[in-house]
Design a protein around this motif. Structure first.
Motif, PDB file in Angstrom:
ATOM      1  N   THR A 307      -2.666   0.345  12.704  1.00 55.56           N
ATOM      2  CA  THR A 307      -2.166   1.128  11.576  1.00 55.56           C
ATOM      3  C   THR A 307      -0.691   0.823  11.369  1.00 55.56           C
ATOM      4  O   THR A 307       0.060   0.697  12.338  1.00 55.56           O
ATOM      5  CB  THR A 307      -2.346   2.636  11.852  1.00 55.56           C
ATOM      6  OG1 THR A 307      -3.739   2.922  12.030  1.00 55.56           O
ATOM      7  CG2 THR A 307      -1.814   3.458  10.699  1.00 55.56           C
ATOM      8  N   VAL A 317       0.435  -1.072  -2.039  1.00 55.77           N
ATOM      9  CA  VAL A 317      -0.263  -1.595  -0.863  1.00 55.77           C
ATOM     10  C   VAL A 317      -1.703  -1.952  -1.228  1.00 55.77           C
ATOM     11  O   VAL A 317      -2.220  -3.008  -0.835  1.00 55.77           O
ATOM     12  CB  VAL A 317      -0.238  -0.573   0.293  1.00 55.77           C
ATOM     13  CG1 VAL A 317      -0.977  -1.129   1.512  1.00 55.77           C
ATOM     14  CG2 VAL A 317       1.193  -0.211   0.670  1.00 55.77           C
ATOM     15  N   TRP A 318      -2.347  -1.100  -2.017  1.00 53.09           N
ATOM     16  CA  TRP A 318      -3.734  -1.355  -2.419  1.00 53.09           C
ATOM     17  C   TRP A 318      -3.827  -2.614  -3.286  1.00 53.09           C
ATOM     18  O   TRP A 318      -4.745  -3.421  -3.126  1.00 53.09           O
ATOM     19  CB  TRP A 318      -4.291  -0.143  -3.151  1.00 53.09           C
ATOM     20  CG  TRP A 318      -5.699  -0.270  -3.656  1.00 53.09           C
ATOM     21  CD1 TRP A 318      -6.130  -0.094  -4.932  1.00 53.09           C
ATOM     22  CD2 TRP A 318      -6.866  -0.603  -2.897  1.00 53.09           C
ATOM     23  NE1 TRP A 318      -7.479  -0.283  -5.034  1.00 53.09           N
ATOM     24  CE2 TRP A 318      -7.965  -0.595  -3.796  1.00 53.09           C
ATOM     25  CE3 TRP A 318      -7.091  -0.908  -1.565  1.00 53.09           C
ATOM     26  CZ2 TRP A 318      -9.265  -0.891  -3.389  1.00 53.09           C
ATOM     27  CZ3 TRP A 318      -8.387  -1.195  -1.154  1.00 53.09           C
ATOM     28  CH2 TRP A 318      -9.459  -1.194  -2.054  1.00 53.09           C
ATOM     29  N   VAL A 321      -3.659  -5.578  -0.982  1.00 50.47           N
ATOM     30  CA  VAL A 321      -4.934  -5.785  -0.286  1.00 50.47           C
ATOM     31  C   VAL A 321      -5.935  -6.479  -1.202  1.00 50.47           C
ATOM     32  O   VAL A 321      -6.627  -7.424  -0.812  1.00 50.47           O
ATOM     33  CB  VAL A 321      -5.495  -4.435   0.222  1.00 50.47           C
ATOM     34  CG1 VAL A 321      -6.939  -4.590   0.696  1.00 50.47           C
ATOM     35  CG2 VAL A 321      -4.628  -3.878   1.336  1.00 50.47           C
ATOM     36  N   ARG A 379      -9.619   3.624  -1.952  1.00 48.59           N
ATOM     37  CA  ARG A 379      -8.750   2.498  -1.558  1.00 48.59           C
ATOM     38  C   ARG A 379      -9.267   1.869  -0.266  1.00 48.59           C
ATOM     39  O   ARG A 379      -8.566   1.805   0.737  1.00 48.59           O
ATOM     40  CB  ARG A 379      -7.297   2.944  -1.401  1.00 48.59           C
ATOM     41  CG  ARG A 379      -6.653   3.506  -2.668  1.00 48.59           C
ATOM     42  CD  ARG A 379      -5.144   3.607  -2.496  1.00 48.59           C
ATOM     43  NE  ARG A 379      -4.499   4.264  -3.623  1.00 48.59           N
ATOM     44  CZ  ARG A 379      -4.098   5.536  -3.624  1.00 48.59           C
ATOM     45  NH1 ARG A 379      -4.283   6.273  -2.545  1.00 48.59           N
ATOM     46  NH2 ARG A 379      -3.513   6.052  -4.687  1.00 48.59           N
ATOM     47  N   MET A 397     -10.325  -2.573   5.457  1.00 41.76           N
ATOM     48  CA  MET A 397      -8.930  -2.260   5.123  1.00 41.76           C
ATOM     49  C   MET A 397      -8.896  -1.026   4.242  1.00 41.76           C
ATOM     50  O   MET A 397      -9.610  -0.940   3.244  1.00 41.76           O
ATOM     51  CB  MET A 397      -8.284  -3.453   4.402  1.00 41.76           C
ATOM     52  CG  MET A 397      -8.205  -4.706   5.263  1.00 41.76           C
ATOM     53  SD  MET A 397      -7.690  -6.188   4.332  1.00 41.76           S
ATOM     54  CE  MET A 397      -9.225  -6.565   3.470  1.00 41.76           C
ATOM     55  N   VAL A 399      -6.219   2.216   2.564  1.00 43.56           N
ATOM     56  CA  VAL A 399      -4.872   2.674   2.238  1.00 43.56           C
ATOM     57  C   VAL A 399      -4.960   4.149   1.881  1.00 43.56           C
ATOM     58  O   VAL A 399      -5.777   4.553   1.049  1.00 43.56           O
ATOM     59  CB  VAL A 399      -4.276   1.877   1.054  1.00 43.56           C
ATOM     60  CG1 VAL A 399      -2.858   2.348   0.751  1.00 43.56           C
ATOM     61  CG2 VAL A 399      -4.304   0.378   1.337  1.00 43.56           C
ATOM     62  N   THR A 406       2.979   6.026   3.228  1.00 44.75           N
ATOM     63  CA  THR A 406       1.701   5.359   2.982  1.00 44.75           C
ATOM     64  C   THR A 406       1.206   4.758   4.285  1.00 44.75           C
ATOM     65  O   THR A 406       1.985   4.169   5.040  1.00 44.75           O
ATOM     66  CB  THR A 406       1.856   4.264   1.918  1.00 44.75           C
ATOM     67  OG1 THR A 406       2.273   4.866   0.692  1.00 44.75           O
ATOM     68  CG2 THR A 406       0.543   3.523   1.700  1.00 44.75           C
ATOM     69  N   TYR A 408      -1.455   2.099   6.014  1.00 44.96           N
ATOM     70  CA  TYR A 408      -2.405   0.989   5.893  1.00 44.96           C
ATOM     71  C   TYR A 408      -3.179   0.892   7.208  1.00 44.96           C
ATOM     72  O   TYR A 408      -2.595   0.758   8.282  1.00 44.96           O
ATOM     73  CB  TYR A 408      -1.681  -0.324   5.616  1.00 44.96           C
ATOM     74  CG  TYR A 408      -2.586  -1.543   5.759  1.00 44.96           C
ATOM     75  CD1 TYR A 408      -3.606  -1.765   4.846  1.00 44.96           C
ATOM     76  CD2 TYR A 408      -2.432  -2.441   6.811  1.00 44.96           C
ATOM     77  CE1 TYR A 408      -4.457  -2.859   4.983  1.00 44.96           C
ATOM     78  CE2 TYR A 408      -3.260  -3.539   6.955  1.00 44.96           C
ATOM     79  CZ  TYR A 408      -4.282  -3.738   6.042  1.00 44.96           C
ATOM     80  OH  TYR A 408      -5.120  -4.812   6.179  1.00 44.96           O
ATOM     81  N   GLN A 410      -6.334  -1.024   9.339  1.00 48.30           N
ATOM     82  CA  GLN A 410      -7.074  -2.276   9.404  1.00 48.30           C
ATOM     83  C   GLN A 410      -7.966  -2.259  10.640  1.00 48.30           C
ATOM     84  O   GLN A 410      -7.496  -2.020  11.746  1.00 48.30           O
ATOM     85  CB  GLN A 410      -6.069  -3.428   9.483  1.00 48.30           C
ATOM     86  CG  GLN A 410      -6.651  -4.824   9.540  1.00 48.30           C
ATOM     87  CD  GLN A 410      -5.534  -5.849   9.517  1.00 48.30           C
ATOM     88  OE1 GLN A 410      -4.887  -6.065   8.484  1.00 48.30           O
ATOM     89  NE2 GLN A 410      -5.254  -6.462  10.653  1.00 48.30           N
ATOM     90  N   VAL A 444       2.014  -5.050   4.341  1.00 53.06           N
ATOM     91  CA  VAL A 444       2.939  -3.974   4.033  1.00 53.06           C
ATOM     92  C   VAL A 444       4.266  -4.515   3.511  1.00 53.06           C
ATOM     93  O   VAL A 444       4.857  -3.997   2.561  1.00 53.06           O
ATOM     94  CB  VAL A 444       3.156  -3.104   5.291  1.00 53.06           C
ATOM     95  CG1 VAL A 444       4.336  -2.168   5.104  1.00 53.06           C
ATOM     96  CG2 VAL A 444       1.885  -2.316   5.603  1.00 53.06           C
TER      97      VAL A 444
END
Length: 451
Positions: A307, A317-318, A321, A379, A397, A399, A406, A408, A410, A444
């Protein structure tokens, strides 16, 4: 303390479901994102008095679930952390301390693992705050080092080396039942001070457990091979190569099998209610613990999660991705995917350069991945790797918001095809960790520079 471990990670949502306010202490600040925003997260080391003191201030019940088995000095570290805890709990007027340790065999020569568990239990019990010390044998649950060793022993080959210690017995207990007892401790009308056993419904040898696990996994009976020279160290070295458990963790766990682990204290049901419907059977505990196994291949499942928190907007961020692959690349070590794609192409695979459409949905191609799931509202983007490998890989992934920042997230899930798949996971994991950690940070970083 120990909120990110095998028991703690299950206990936190259990306490929240029952309406309790929850605070946790984590060693690594990046782990804070694992908890809901209504959990108060303290960051620091469990051996630092001021950190622990701040964490337990205002708490009614404190759970001590720390176990540093992955360190060679685990006994010293856990002893020190326990001593810090009992002092801090007394200073903060904590009402109840709860600790889960291991059983105490009525035999000499305890393994380092069991001796440490007993020592920590003694330190906690000797403190001024009433301590409910629970002694549990093997906890059957996905992610438990003991259970992962058992599952791997059942799956690895049709033959099982059987040294003398494989015939010693224990009372394995389902992780669901242990978490039930831990949660019930938060609702005790009066503090409890004492040592109690948390035991499963059956007394089984380790060899019987291997056979039971194989049966639940729909595998043939494992063929026992007498192996008087199969030492704990040798078993641990093999486990470190072909299981998710490191040799350093496996060796003290195998050494604990030198003893019959039977009841030595009153049952915990003397002070806490039994789980609804009674204790979980060994078969059902194993079945629940193996649910993540892919039914198509029967493969063992390995996961790796990370994370990253950022001040970039979730939308940025989205978008980053969703733009992965093609000309935008993967924001990781330069050329690493190029080399991997060339190797795949050499062995008849799809290679790397399939490109991507400007917008992709389920079933579309993104370089050497295929989109399995895309949800713009949540997201979330899930990709399946299409390169040749002895197993199946998913990249998940997501978000979302984490307070005013925010997050993220994974997650890599690899389902191994037999022994070759396990060896593949072990062999590529060091580079895998670097590549995907770099990728997470790169995503990021790219989002922060988006116009």
């Amino acid at each position: 303390m120990g909120a990110t471990g095998h028991l703690g990670s299950r206990l936190v949502p259990e306490l929240l479901r029952h309406g309790h306010d929850v605070a946790v202490l984590v060693r690594d600040g990046t782990q804070a994102a694992r908890f809901p925003t209504n959990v108060l997260v303290h960051v620091g080391d469990a051996t630092h008095p001021h950190v622990v003191g701040e964490a337990v201030t205002g708490c009614d019940v404190v759970y001590f679930l720390v176990h540093s088995l992955d360190r060679p000095d685990f006994a010293e570290v856990d002893r020190e952390a326990a001593a810090v805890l009992v002092t801090a709990a007394a200073d903060a007027d904590v009402r109840q301390v709860v600790y889960v340790g291991g059983p105490r065999p009525d035999s000499p020569g305890l393994s380092a693992h069991l001796a440490s568990r007993a020592e920590v239990g003694d330190v906690v019990a000797a403190g001024p705050v009433p301590a409910l010390v629970m002694q549990a044998s093997m906890v059957i649950g996905a992610g438990s080092a003991s259970f992962e060793l058992l599952r791997s022993s059942a799956r690895l080959t049709p033959w099982v080396p059987v040294p003398s210690w494989m015939h010693n017995t224990s009372r394995p207990v389902a992780v669901h039942d242990v978490v039930h007892f831990l949660g019930a401790a938060a609702d005790l009308p009066e503090p409890v001070d004492g040592v109690f056993d948390v035991l499963g419904p059956e007394q089984l040898s380790y060899l019987e457990l291997v056979q039971r696990c194989a049966r639940v996994l729909r595998l043939p009976v494992r063929l026992p091979l007498p192996a008087p020279l199969w030492s704990h160290k040798l078993a641990a070295q093999v486990a470190g190569l072909v299981t998710p458990v490191s040799a350093a963790v496996a060796e003290p766990l195998f050494a604990s099998l030198d003893h019959d682990l039977t009841a030595t204290s009153p049952p915990v049901t003397d002070v806490l209610p039994a789980p609804p419907g009674g204790l979980t059977s060994v078969d059902n505990a194993i079945r629940a613990a193996t649910t993540p196994v892919d039914e198509r291949t029967g493969g063992e499942v390995f996961t790796e999660e990370r994370t990253v928190l950022t001040d970039a907007a979730p939308e940025d961020v989205w978008r980053t991705v969703n733009a992965l692959g093609g000309k935008d690349g993967w924001h990781t070590i330069p050329l690493v995917w190029t080399v991997r794609g060339a190797i795949d192409h050499l062995f008849g695979g799809i290679g790397l350069y399939r490109g991507r459409a400007p917008e992709v949905g389920e079933g579309d191609v993104v370089d050497f991945w295929t989109v399995v799931h895309r949800d713009d509202d949540a997201r979330q983007l899930v990709l399946r790797a299409d390169m040749k490998m002895p197993g199946h890989t998913l990249l998940d992934m997501r978000v979302d918001r984490a307070g005013d920042r925010t997050r993220y997230r994974q997650k890599i899930t690899f389902t191994a095809d037999g022994l070759l798949g396990r060896l593949y996971w072990v062999a590529q994991k060091p580079l895998h960790d670097i590549v995907f950690a770099t990728m997470a940070r790169g995503i990021v970083r790219k989002a922060c520079t988006r116009p």
